[in-house]
Design a protein around this motif. Structure first.
Motif, mmCIF file in Angstrom:
data_model
loop_
_atom_site.group_PDB
_atom_site.id
_atom_site.type_symbol
_atom_site.label_atom_id
_atom_site.label_comp_id
_atom_site.label_asym_id
_atom_site.label_seq_id
_atom_site.Cartn_x
_atom_site.Cartn_y
_atom_site.Cartn_z
ATOM 1 N N PRO A 7 -3.944 -13.765 6.702
ATOM 2 C CA PRO A 7 -4.563 -15.085 6.755
ATOM 3 C C PRO A 7 -4.885 -15.596 5.352
ATOM 4 O O PRO A 7 -5.300 -14.831 4.481
ATOM 5 N N SER A 8 -4.690 -16.882 5.152
ATOM 6 C CA SER A 8 -4.994 -17.483 3.854
ATOM 7 C C SER A 8 -6.498 -17.719 3.731
ATOM 8 O O SER A 8 -7.228 -17.767 4.727
ATOM 9 N N ARG A 9 -6.945 -17.879 2.524
ATOM 10 C CA ARG A 9 -8.344 -18.188 2.245
ATOM 11 C C ARG A 9 -8.739 -19.476 2.982
ATOM 12 O O ARG A 9 -9.823 -19.574 3.544
ATOM 13 N N GLU A 10 -7.840 -20.452 2.980
ATOM 14 C CA GLU A 10 -8.116 -21.733 3.635
ATOM 15 C C GLU A 10 -8.246 -21.558 5.154
ATOM 16 O O GLU A 10 -9.105 -22.165 5.788
ATOM 17 N N ALA A 11 -7.365 -20.748 5.745
ATOM 18 C CA ALA A 11 -7.424 -20.512 7.187
ATOM 19 C C ALA A 11 -8.721 -19.797 7.563
ATOM 20 O O ALA A 11 -9.334 -20.102 8.589
ATOM 21 N N ILE A 12 -9.138 -18.864 6.733
ATOM 22 C CA ILE A 12 -10.397 -18.151 6.980
ATOM 23 C C ILE A 12 -11.561 -19.126 6.879
ATOM 24 O O ILE A 12 -12.467 -19.122 7.722
ATOM 25 N N ALA A 13 -11.546 -19.991 5.879
ATOM 26 C CA ALA A 13 -12.614 -20.981 5.706
ATOM 27 C C ALA A 13 -12.675 -21.944 6.896
ATOM 28 O O ALA A 13 -13.770 -22.287 7.373
ATOM 29 N N ARG A 14 -11.514 -22.381 7.399
ATOM 30 C CA ARG A 14 -11.490 -23.268 8.573
ATOM 31 C C ARG A 14 -12.089 -22.572 9.794
ATOM 32 O O ARG A 14 -12.869 -23.164 10.551
ATOM 33 N N GLU A 15 -11.741 -21.301 9.983
ATOM 34 C CA GLU A 15 -12.278 -20.566 11.131
ATOM 35 C C GLU A 15 -13.772 -20.337 10.972
ATOM 36 O O GLU A 15 -14.524 -20.423 11.948
ATOM 37 N N LEU A 16 -14.226 -20.059 9.766
ATOM 38 C CA LEU A 16 -15.662 -19.903 9.523
ATOM 39 C C LEU A 16 -16.391 -21.194 9.903
ATOM 40 O O LEU A 16 -17.416 -21.155 10.589
ATOM 41 N N GLU A 17 -15.871 -22.327 9.493
ATOM 42 C CA GLU A 17 -16.504 -23.611 9.822
ATOM 43 C C GLU A 17 -16.468 -23.869 11.327
ATOM 44 O O GLU A 17 -17.435 -24.369 11.894
ATOM 45 N N ARG A 18 -15.358 -23.541 11.992
ATOM 46 C CA ARG A 18 -15.277 -23.728 13.431
ATOM 47 C C ARG A 18 -16.337 -22.894 14.142
ATOM 48 O O ARG A 18 -17.051 -23.377 15.012
ATOM 49 N N LEU A 19 -16.464 -21.626 13.724
ATOM 50 C CA LEU A 19 -17.461 -20.755 14.338
ATOM 51 C C LEU A 19 -18.877 -21.282 14.109
ATOM 52 O O LEU A 19 -19.689 -21.318 15.036
ATOM 53 N N ARG A 85 -21.840 -12.161 19.784
ATOM 54 C CA ARG A 85 -21.602 -13.605 19.840
ATOM 55 C C ARG A 85 -20.153 -13.928 19.463
ATOM 56 O O ARG A 85 -19.515 -14.766 20.104
ATOM 57 N N LEU A 86 -19.634 -13.274 18.439
ATOM 58 C CA LEU A 86 -18.237 -13.496 18.049
ATOM 59 C C LEU A 86 -17.294 -13.060 19.168
ATOM 60 O O LEU A 86 -16.336 -13.775 19.490
ATOM 61 N N ALA A 87 -17.560 -11.918 19.772
ATOM 62 C CA ALA A 87 -16.718 -11.428 20.870
ATOM 63 C C ALA A 87 -16.731 -12.407 22.039
ATOM 64 O O ALA A 87 -15.685 -12.705 22.633
ATOM 65 N N GLU A 88 -17.901 -12.940 22.372
ATOM 66 C CA GLU A 88 -18.008 -13.921 23.455
ATOM 67 C C GLU A 88 -17.226 -15.183 23.126
ATOM 68 O O GLU A 88 -16.529 -15.732 23.984
ATOM 69 N N ASP A 89 -17.332 -15.647 21.906
ATOM 70 C CA ASP A 89 -16.633 -16.866 21.496
ATOM 71 C C ASP A 89 -15.124 -16.694 21.620
ATOM 72 O O ASP A 89 -14.453 -17.537 22.213
ATOM 73 N N TYR A 90 -14.605 -15.604 21.086
ATOM 74 C CA TYR A 90 -13.161 -15.396 21.128
ATOM 75 C C TYR A 90 -12.663 -15.117 22.548
ATOM 76 O O TYR A 90 -11.550 -15.495 22.892
ATOM 77 N N ALA A 91 -13.485 -14.480 23.384
ATOM 78 C CA ALA A 91 -13.077 -14.222 24.763
ATOM 79 C C ALA A 91 -12.967 -15.519 25.563
ATOM 80 O O ALA A 91 -12.120 -15.647 26.443
ATOM 81 N N ALA A 92 -13.804 -16.501 25.245
ATOM 82 C CA ALA A 92 -13.820 -17.762 25.987
ATOM 83 C C ALA A 92 -12.881 -18.811 25.408
ATOM 84 O O ALA A 92 -12.630 -19.825 26.043
ATOM 85 N N LEU A 93 -12.363 -18.577 24.223
ATOM 86 C CA LEU A 93 -11.575 -19.584 23.522
ATOM 87 C C LEU A 93 -10.102 -19.454 23.857
ATOM 88 O O LEU A 93 -9.484 -18.430 23.597
ATOM 89 N N HIS A 94 -9.535 -20.509 24.443
ATOM 90 C CA HIS A 94 -8.101 -20.540 24.746
ATOM 91 C C HIS A 94 -7.570 -21.910 24.358
ATOM 92 O O HIS A 94 -8.138 -22.913 24.774
ATOM 93 N N PRO A 97 -7.554 -19.074 18.125
ATOM 94 C CA PRO A 97 -7.334 -19.686 16.821
ATOM 95 C C PRO A 97 -6.307 -18.887 16.017
ATOM 96 O O PRO A 97 -6.008 -17.741 16.344
ATOM 97 N N ALA A 98 -5.784 -19.476 14.964
ATOM 98 C CA ALA A 98 -4.795 -18.802 14.117
ATOM 99 C C ALA A 98 -5.397 -17.600 13.398
ATOM 100 O O ALA A 98 -4.690 -16.653 13.064
#
Length: 158
Positions: A7-19, A85-94, A97-98
């Motif tokens: 993953p790129s730094r930018e992709a990680i930053a986007r996912e951090l902001e989404r979370l 909380r992270l596990a719950e978020d990713y389990a419910a997210l369809h 994310p990249a």
């Protein structure tokens, strides 16, 4: 796994902001502060900021002269809740994310997980995983856009 799969730094930053923008995270400022600190320190390659004492002082504003992590488990407790909380978020997210940001149990070093581009690079969940501790990765990956935190000792963050 090739460097193109990481993953790129930018992709990680986007996912951090989404979370951090999810309802659950907005309701828990301590989880947001902890996640931002851990990801920021990992991307900066600042291993010293990823130990319990440094996290307690920086994130939870504990007094360095008097705070004892053995008697005040705020970092361990909050990290455990953040993992859930992270596990719950990713389990419910369809769809997924990249990039996923995970916090493996037993430490405070985040793991960045990208969707794999080829079947050979996939783990059991079908994603490419870069885990510096498991892969034995060194800082030679830094030129691709992010720095990895590699513990000096296998149990440095426990």
């Amino acid at each position: 796994m090739t460097s193109a799969d990481l993953p790129s730094r930018e992709a990680i930053a986007r996912e951090l902001e989404r979370l951090c923008d999810t309802d659950a995270m907005r309701r828990s400022p301590s989880h947001t502060r902890l996640l931002r600190h851990l990801v920021g320190a990992a991307l900066a390659g600042d291993a010293d900021a990823l130990v319990e004492r440094a996290i307690g002082i920086a994130v939870f504003r504990r007094d360095p002269a008097t705070w004892d992590p053995r008697t005040d488990p705020i970092v361990r407790v909050t990290a455990g809740r953040l993992r859930a909380r992270l596990a719950e978020d990713y389990a419910a997210l369809h769809p997924s994310p990249a990039v996923r940001i995970e916090l493996p149990a037993g430490g405070y070093v985040p793991r960045f997980v990208a969707v794999a581009s080829s079947p050979g690079d996939r783990d059991r969940d079908g994603v490419a995983v870069l885990d510096a501790r498991r892969e034995g990765v060194d800082e030679s990956f830094a030129p691709i856009g992010f720095a990895l935190v590699v513990p000096a000792h296998p149990h440095a963050y426990t």
